[in-house]
Enzyme design. Structure first.
Site, mmCIF file in Angstrom:
data_model
loop_
_atom_site.group_PDB
_atom_site.id
_atom_site.type_symbol
_atom_site.label_atom_id
_atom_site.label_comp_id
_atom_site.label_asym_id
_atom_site.label_seq_id
_atom_site.Cartn_x
_atom_site.Cartn_y
_atom_site.Cartn_z
ATOM 1 N N ASP A 94 36.813 51.241 65.344
ATOM 2 C CA ASP A 94 36.827 50.199 64.308
ATOM 3 C C ASP A 94 37.427 50.783 63.025
ATOM 4 O O ASP A 94 36.996 51.838 62.553
ATOM 5 C CB ASP A 94 35.358 49.786 64.075
ATOM 6 C CG ASP A 94 35.213 48.521 63.267
ATOM 7 O OD1 ASP A 94 36.151 47.707 63.252
ATOM 8 O OD2 ASP A 94 34.127 48.343 62.665
ATOM 9 N N HIS A 190 33.072 42.089 54.755
ATOM 10 C CA HIS A 190 32.067 42.996 55.316
ATOM 11 C C HIS A 190 30.769 42.983 54.521
ATOM 12 O O HIS A 190 30.766 42.717 53.330
ATOM 13 C CB HIS A 190 32.620 44.429 55.352
ATOM 14 C CG HIS A 190 33.756 44.586 56.299
ATOM 15 N ND1 HIS A 190 35.044 44.812 55.907
ATOM 16 C CD2 HIS A 190 33.786 44.538 57.659
ATOM 17 C CE1 HIS A 190 35.825 44.891 56.971
ATOM 18 N NE2 HIS A 190 35.089 44.722 58.043
ATOM 19 N N ILE A 278 30.522 42.050 64.515
ATOM 20 C CA ILE A 278 29.187 41.885 63.931
ATOM 21 C C ILE A 278 28.523 43.248 63.818
ATOM 22 O O ILE A 278 28.323 43.936 64.817
ATOM 23 C CB ILE A 278 28.342 40.927 64.799
ATOM 24 C CG1 ILE A 278 28.975 39.528 64.779
ATOM 25 C CG2 ILE A 278 26.890 40.885 64.316
ATOM 26 C CD1 ILE A 278 28.369 38.536 65.741
ATOM 27 N N ASP A 279 28.189 43.614 62.618
ATOM 28 C CA ASP A 279 27.493 44.874 62.361
ATOM 29 C C ASP A 279 26.269 44.623 61.475
ATOM 30 O O ASP A 279 25.127 44.967 61.823
ATOM 31 C CB ASP A 279 28.456 45.867 61.690
ATOM 32 C CG ASP A 279 27.848 47.252 61.532
ATOM 33 O OD1 ASP A 279 26.697 47.463 61.940
ATOM 34 O OD2 ASP A 279 28.520 48.144 60.995
HETATM 35 P P1 13P Z 1 29.828 42.503 59.170
HETATM 36 O O1 13P Z 1 29.565 43.388 58.002
HETATM 37 O O2 13P Z 1 29.968 41.072 58.720
HETATM 38 O O3 13P Z 1 28.840 42.648 60.245
HETATM 39 O O4 13P Z 1 31.258 42.910 59.767
HETATM 40 C C1 13P Z 1 31.396 43.973 60.662
HETATM 41 C C2 13P Z 1 32.812 44.348 60.900
HETATM 42 O O5 13P Z 1 33.743 43.656 60.586
HETATM 43 C C3 13P Z 1 33.048 45.623 61.585
HETATM 44 O O6 13P Z 1 34.400 45.940 61.639
HETATM 45 O O1 G3H Z 2 33.678 47.347 59.144
HETATM 46 C C1 G3H Z 2 32.698 47.933 58.792
HETATM 47 C C2 G3H Z 2 31.561 48.141 59.705
HETATM 48 O O2 G3H Z 2 30.486 47.321 59.339
HETATM 49 C C3 G3H Z 2 31.211 49.575 59.769
HETATM 50 O O3 G3H Z 2 30.537 49.961 58.630
HETATM 51 O O4 G3H Z 2 31.687 52.047 57.903
HETATM 52 O O5 G3H Z 2 29.306 51.566 57.247
HETATM 53 O O6 G3H Z 2 29.855 52.166 59.618
HETATM 54 P P1 G3H Z 2 30.328 51.548 58.328
HETATM 55 ZN ZN ZN Z 3 35.547 45.287 59.995
#
Ligand code: 13P
Ligand code: G3H
Ligand code: ZN
Length: 332
Positions: A94, A190, A278-279
């Site tokens: 990602d 995000h 979705i994170d």
């Molecule tokens: P969220 O922060 O909305 O979950 O998005 C996650 C994301 O785009 C990871 O690449």
């Molecule tokens: O796109 C962002 C994701 O939510 C990952 O977040 O860089 O804090 O792991 P992170």
């Molecule tokens: Zn993202």
């Protein structure tokens, strides 16, 4: 060199082809911990859904890239053990921010990578995406690119302001870069604070923020320019208000956290949008369960006591997304 094929993983090509044709989207869940991985696999197996497990730069820094790779390999074996003989699990990088990190992941068992050049000048974004594509395709690894900038303040790849993807650029960009899928900016962002209170209205009954709608007009223009081409939405957590309320009720402080309404994601899933990231919702589900458990059981100190309900709560959330929002259940 470790090919993802040896690990039982799949790339995203077939998944996306079927998802675009079938009017649903593949869930792309970020993972950093064993509990997230277990919950994702359990949810995917119980719903017979393909799934993308994705690893950010932050996840690699937190958990170690090699460990996460082995966890993804473990995810395949775990899915089989849970009764799914042929799971469709992609391991995706990602927001890769250089050719080098994409290459490292391709060489170490990832089946899909994102090169995120959204913050770069247009020509540079094309040039590096193309370099990644040329390398990735030698190993049958698929490549996601990004055009347009998402707003957000909570992760390493965010920008202060969003710039919607320009539909007039997408044909040139996808043709010249050779990318397999394209992440676009239509108003998602995000983190758990996707909109400022000033950008929203407020529900007079609940006092909760009501966000502005996504720019579906831009999505539709992009679909017209690139019929059938796989489109990706980042920043697509919905920030469930019951989880936010639980966090706040048990000592947390997340005032005015707000996400993308699920009905808009449901609508997007029916279009060429075939991957939804979705994170944050997983982070909220985990934190809400842990805060509640520890508040209700002040004598507990074994991590298994509070990580178990956290894992259950994440699994419930993942199943809900798969079945009620993205529609990827039963698509194995
Ligand atoms: P969220 O922060 O909305 O979950 O998005 C996650 C994301 O785009 C990871 O690449
Ligand atoms: O796109 C962002 C994701 O939510 C990952 O977040 O860089 O804090 O792991 P992170
Ligand atoms: Zn993202």
């Amino acid at each position: 060199m470790t090919s993802y094929k040896e690990l039982g993983l799949v790339n995203t090509r077939e998944m996306f082809k079927k998802a675009v044709a079938g009017g649903y989207a593949i869930p792309a869940f970020n993972f950093n911990t064993m509990e997230q991985m277990q919950a994702i696999v359990q949810a995917a197996v119980e719903t017979s859904s393909p799934v993308i497990m994705q690893v950010s730069k932050g996840a690699r820094a937190y958990a170690n890239g090699t460990i996460l790779r082995y966890m993804a390999q473990g995810a395949v074996e775990y899915a089989k053990e849970l009764g799914c003989p042929n799971p469709q699990i992609a391991l995706h990088l990602d927001h890769g921010d250089s050719f080098e990190i994409c290459k490292e992941c391709i060489d170490n068992g990832f089946s899909s990578v994102m090169f995120d050049g959204s913050h770069l000048p247009y020509e540079e974004n094309i040039a590096i995406t193309k370099q990644v594509v040329e390398y990735a395709h030698k190993y049958d690894v698929t490549v996601e690119a990004e055009l347009g900038v998402l707003a957000g303040v909570e992760d390493e790849v965010s920008a202060a302001e969003s710039h919607y993807t320009k539909p007039e650029e997408v044909i040139d960009f996808s043709t010249r870069s050779g990318c397999d899928s394209l992440a676009i900016s239509i108003g998602t962002s995000h983190g758990a604070y996707k909109f400022t209170p000033e950008q929203c209205t407020r529900d007079p009954k609940t006092g909760k923020l009501v966000p502005p709608p996504l720019a579906f007009n831009i999505l539709h223009q992009i679909e017209e320019k690139l019929p059938g081409f796989p489109i990706v939405l980042h920043g697509s957590s919905s920030v469930p208000q019951d989880e936010v309320d639980t966090i706040n009720a048990f000592g947390g402080k997340l005032p005015d956290a707000v996400g993308i309404p699920e009905e808009q994601l449901r609508e997007a899933s029916k279009s060429a949008v075939c991957k939804i990231n979705i994170d944050s919702d997983s982070r909220l589900a985990m934190t809400a369960a842990i805060r509640k458990h520890l508040a209700e059981h002040p004598d507990h100190f074994d991590p298994r006591q509070y990580l178990k309900p956290a894992r259950e709560n994440m699994k419930k959330m993942y199943i809900h997304k798969i079945v009620d929002v993205l529609g990827s259940n039963g698509k194995l």
